[in-house]
Motif scaffolding. Structure first.
Motif, short mmCIF file in Angstrom:
data_model
loop_
_atom_site.label_atom_id
_atom_site.label_comp_id
_atom_site.label_asym_id
_atom_site.label_seq_id
_atom_site.Cartn_x
_atom_site.Cartn_y
_atom_site.Cartn_z
N SER A 177 47.59 17.87 36.30
CA SER A 177 48.52 17.38 37.32
C SER A 177 48.81 18.39 38.42
O SER A 177 49.43 18.04 39.43
CB SER A 177 49.85 16.98 36.65
N TYR A 178 48.36 19.62 38.23
CA TYR A 178 48.69 20.64 39.23
C TYR A 178 48.18 20.29 40.63
O TYR A 178 48.76 20.72 41.64
CB TYR A 178 48.15 22.02 38.81
N GLY A 179 47.12 19.51 40.72
CA GLY A 179 46.58 19.13 42.03
C GLY A 179 47.61 18.47 42.92
O GLY A 179 47.55 18.58 44.16
N PHE A 180 48.58 17.78 42.31
CA PHE A 180 49.67 17.15 43.08
C PHE A 180 50.66 18.22 43.56
O PHE A 180 51.20 18.11 44.65
CB PHE A 180 50.40 16.11 42.23
N PHE A 181 50.91 19.21 42.73
CA PHE A 181 51.79 20.31 43.12
C PHE A 181 51.17 21.09 44.28
O PHE A 181 51.80 21.33 45.32
CB PHE A 181 51.99 21.28 41.95
N GLY A 182 49.93 21.52 44.08
CA GLY A 182 49.27 22.38 45.06
C GLY A 182 48.98 21.71 46.39
O GLY A 182 48.84 22.39 47.40
N ALA A 183 48.88 20.39 46.39
CA ALA A 183 48.50 19.66 47.59
C ALA A 183 49.38 19.99 48.79
O ALA A 183 48.90 20.16 49.91
CB ALA A 183 48.52 18.15 47.32
N TYR A 184 50.68 20.09 48.55
CA TYR A 184 51.60 20.27 49.66
C TYR A 184 52.12 21.70 49.77
O TYR A 184 53.04 21.98 50.52
CB TYR A 184 52.76 19.28 49.52
N GLY A 185 51.51 22.60 49.02
CA GLY A 185 51.84 24.02 49.18
C GLY A 185 52.69 24.63 48.09
O GLY A 185 53.12 25.78 48.21
N SER A 186 52.93 23.89 47.01
CA SER A 186 53.63 24.49 45.88
C SER A 186 52.69 25.49 45.20
O SER A 186 51.49 25.51 45.46
CB SER A 186 54.06 23.41 44.90
N ALA A 269 32.51 13.01 42.29
CA ALA A 269 33.05 13.15 43.63
C ALA A 269 34.25 14.09 43.60
O ALA A 269 34.84 14.31 42.53
CB ALA A 269 33.48 11.78 44.18
N PRO A 270 34.66 14.63 44.75
CA PRO A 270 35.88 15.44 44.79
C PRO A 270 37.11 14.58 44.51
O PRO A 270 37.05 13.34 44.55
CB PRO A 270 35.91 15.98 46.23
N LEU A 271 38.24 15.22 44.23
CA LEU A 271 39.48 14.50 43.99
C LEU A 271 39.94 13.78 45.26
O LEU A 271 39.64 14.21 46.38
CB LEU A 271 40.58 15.47 43.54
N PRO A 272 40.68 12.70 45.11
CA PRO A 272 41.09 11.92 46.28
C PRO A 272 42.19 12.61 47.08
O PRO A 272 42.92 13.47 46.57
CB PRO A 272 41.62 10.62 45.66
N LYS A 273 42.30 12.20 48.34
CA LYS A 273 43.37 12.70 49.20
C LYS A 273 44.65 11.93 48.93
O LYS A 273 44.62 10.73 48.61
CB LYS A 273 42.96 12.57 50.67
N LEU A 274 45.76 12.62 49.07
CA LEU A 274 47.07 12.02 48.87
C LEU A 274 47.59 11.47 50.20
O LEU A 274 46.96 11.67 51.25
CB LEU A 274 48.02 13.06 48.29
N PRO A 275 48.73 10.76 50.20
CA PRO A 275 49.28 10.23 51.46
C PRO A 275 49.37 11.31 52.54
O PRO A 275 49.74 12.46 52.27
CB PRO A 275 50.67 9.75 51.03
N GLY A 276 49.02 10.90 53.75
CA GLY A 276 49.00 11.85 54.86
C GLY A 276 47.64 12.54 54.99
O GLY A 276 47.47 13.43 55.82
N GLY A 277 46.68 12.13 54.16
CA GLY A 277 45.34 12.73 54.22
C GLY A 277 45.27 14.11 53.63
O GLY A 277 44.33 14.87 53.89
N THR A 278 46.25 14.46 52.79
CA THR A 278 46.31 15.80 52.20
C THR A 278 45.42 15.88 50.96
O THR A 278 45.60 15.11 50.02
CB THR A 278 47.76 16.14 51.80
N PRO A 279 44.48 16.82 50.91
CA PRO A 279 43.63 16.95 49.73
C PRO A 279 44.43 17.45 48.52
O PRO A 279 45.32 18.29 48.67
CB PRO A 279 42.60 18.01 50.14
N MET A 280 44.13 16.93 47.37
CA MET A 280 44.68 17.50 46.15
C MET A 280 44.11 18.91 45.97
O MET A 280 42.97 19.18 46.35
CB MET A 280 44.32 16.64 44.93
N ARG A 281 44.92 19.80 45.40
CA ARG A 281 44.48 21.18 45.18
C ARG A 281 44.67 21.52 43.70
O ARG A 281 45.71 22.07 43.31
CB ARG A 281 45.27 22.16 46.05
N PRO A 282 43.68 21.21 42.88
CA PRO A 282 43.78 21.57 41.46
C PRO A 282 43.56 23.06 41.28
O PRO A 282 43.27 23.79 42.23
CB PRO A 282 42.65 20.76 40.84
N PHE A 283 43.68 23.52 40.06
CA PHE A 283 43.30 24.89 39.74
C PHE A 283 41.78 25.00 39.80
O PHE A 283 41.07 24.05 39.50
CB PHE A 283 43.73 25.26 38.32
N PHE A 284 41.30 26.17 40.19
CA PHE A 284 39.90 26.46 39.93
C PHE A 284 39.82 27.72 39.09
O PHE A 284 40.70 28.60 39.17
CB PHE A 284 39.08 26.58 41.22
N GLY A 285 38.80 27.77 38.27
CA GLY A 285 38.62 28.93 37.41
C GLY A 285 37.22 29.47 37.55
O GLY A 285 36.30 28.79 38.03
#
Length: 400
Positions: A177-186, A269-285
């Motif tokens: 779920s972190y991709g939702f957190f990171g999307a907007y700069g958390s 495919a890559p993760l979908p964009k959230l409202p406002g066209g913001t890409p999800m930002r999951p963790f990468f390792g």
């Protein structure tokens, strides 16, 4: 002639500052992945007159197993695997040797991969592969993936009467779920200009986190079946995907072999964009090769890692084990840019946050999983739930 060859090889090793002719280098590879480097190890043996003993072991346990061997005064492997989020823990255990030739070799790799293994100016890992969450889609259910979360939701609305969902994920698990957190700069822990994480600056309850989790909560409650929650949810997600009850799922590279062997007509495919066209930002390792602090063959180990990470060899390894090396030259090759799986991973890493490498990260998982469950299952107010989750993280850090 044989004696002359031995002397020549021994002299060559001495010039390189490596261990003497006839040494044995012990390498721990991942479970069932040893074949990915065996051919190259054979070539290394012939070139340097040494033996390479490759052992396949679950990489999730390498750090702990090496630490245990050192604590008992037993012989460790010379080379083992370490994932980027374990660097801080491994450093605190004193099991890593600095890799001296990385000052010259770092330009071979993408910078985001090497920097995760840099501590106080020294490198303690050589990148082997990168990983991030991606979308797997069932082409028999959903011929092409969507670009936005809203499009997946619309698919669900159209097919829910048939018991088919558009996109599902393990929404109650913080890693997924972190991709939702990171999307907007958390963020989990704030990084400074040197890339160091500050365990006392936690960003999981700021306004940006609230925005991302609000979208997550709405998606989870309205468009994801409750059967994916809890421990049983892991198996249920895979079953839904394989049986055609969902068009797409969010999962990691570790799932590729299972989907490929199951006969699913899948794509990535890559993760979908959230409202406002913001890409999800999951963790990468990043999974890297590391050298044990107690190895008697450190220079030889450095040379071995450099040898098997040549672009040509790394590319062959990718085709064998489907784990993408973060090597600049390799990522620009046409056979990689035209490879859907590799392209999806590479594209997602561009929109991903590094998982914190400090030991305090271990204190985050349980409180955040409790937080997500309280929001999704118990309808707790998002701001209050996040505040409580961060408070629990701080308490755990203080206790440890």
């Amino acid at each position: 002639m044989k004696n002359t060859l031995k002397v020549s090889l021994g002299f060559a090793l001495m010039l390189l500052g490596l261990s003497s002719y006839g040494a044995t280098l012990t390498v721990w590879e991942d479970l069932n992945k040893a074949d990915g480097i065996r051919d190259f190890a054979d070539q290394f043996e012939k070139k340097y007159g040494v033996k390479v003993d490759i052992q396949g072991k679950d990489s999730a346990n390498h750090v702990y197993d090496v630490a245990d061997l050192i604590s008992r005064g037993e012989k460790t492997p010379d080379i083992f695997l370490i994932v980027s989020d374990r660097v801080g823990d491994a450093m605190s255990k004193g099991i890593l040797a600095p890799i001296e030739n990385m000052d010259q070799e770092k330009s071979h790799y993408i910078e985001t991969a090497t920097e995760l293994f840099k501590v106080k100016g020294k490198y303690y890992g050589v990148p082997r592969s990168i990983e991030a969450l991606i979308v797997y889609y069932n082409k028999d259910v959903m011929p092409v993936p969507f670009e936005t979360l809203n499009e997946y939701i619309e698919f669900t609305d159209k097919h829910k009467d048939q018991g088919i969902y558009g996109l599902i994920s393990k929404v109650d698990n913080f890693y997924y779920s972190y991709g939702f957190f990171g999307a907007y700069g958390s963020y989990v822990f704030k990084q400074n200009s040197e890339g160091e994480f500050n365990p006392y600056n936690i960003g999981l309850d700021n306004d940006k986190a609230v925005k991302g989790v609000s979208i997550l909560a709405d998606f989870a409650k309205k468009h994801v079946p409750m059967s994916v929650l809890g421990q049983e949810g892991w198996a249920n997600i895979d079953e839904m995907f394989k049986s055609g009850k969902v068009g797409a799922i969010i999962n990691g590279p570790w799932s590729l072999d299972g989907y490929a062997s199951s006969g699913i007509n899948y794509g990535v495919a890559p993760l979908p964009k959230l409202p406002g066209g913001t890409p999800m930002r999951p963790f990468f390792g990043v999974k890297s090769y590391a050298i044990s602090s107690t190895s008697e063959n450190k220079k030889l180990a450095e040379e071995f890692i450099k040898f098997i990470n040549q672009t040509e060899f790394a590319l062959k390894r990718y085709h064998r084990i489907a784990e993408l090396p973060p090597i600049k030259e390799l990522l620009s090759k046409e056979e990689i840019t035209n490879d859907d799986y590799a392209s999806a991973i590479a594209a997602q890493v561009e929109y991903a946050d590094p998982m914190p490498t400090i030991p305090e990260m271990a204190n985050v998982w349980e409180p955040m999983e409790q937080t997500l469950n309280s929001i999704i299952k118990n309808n707790e107010p998002i701001e209050a739930a996040l505040d409580l989750g961060v408070m629990k993280i701080k308490q755990k850090i203080a206790e440890n």
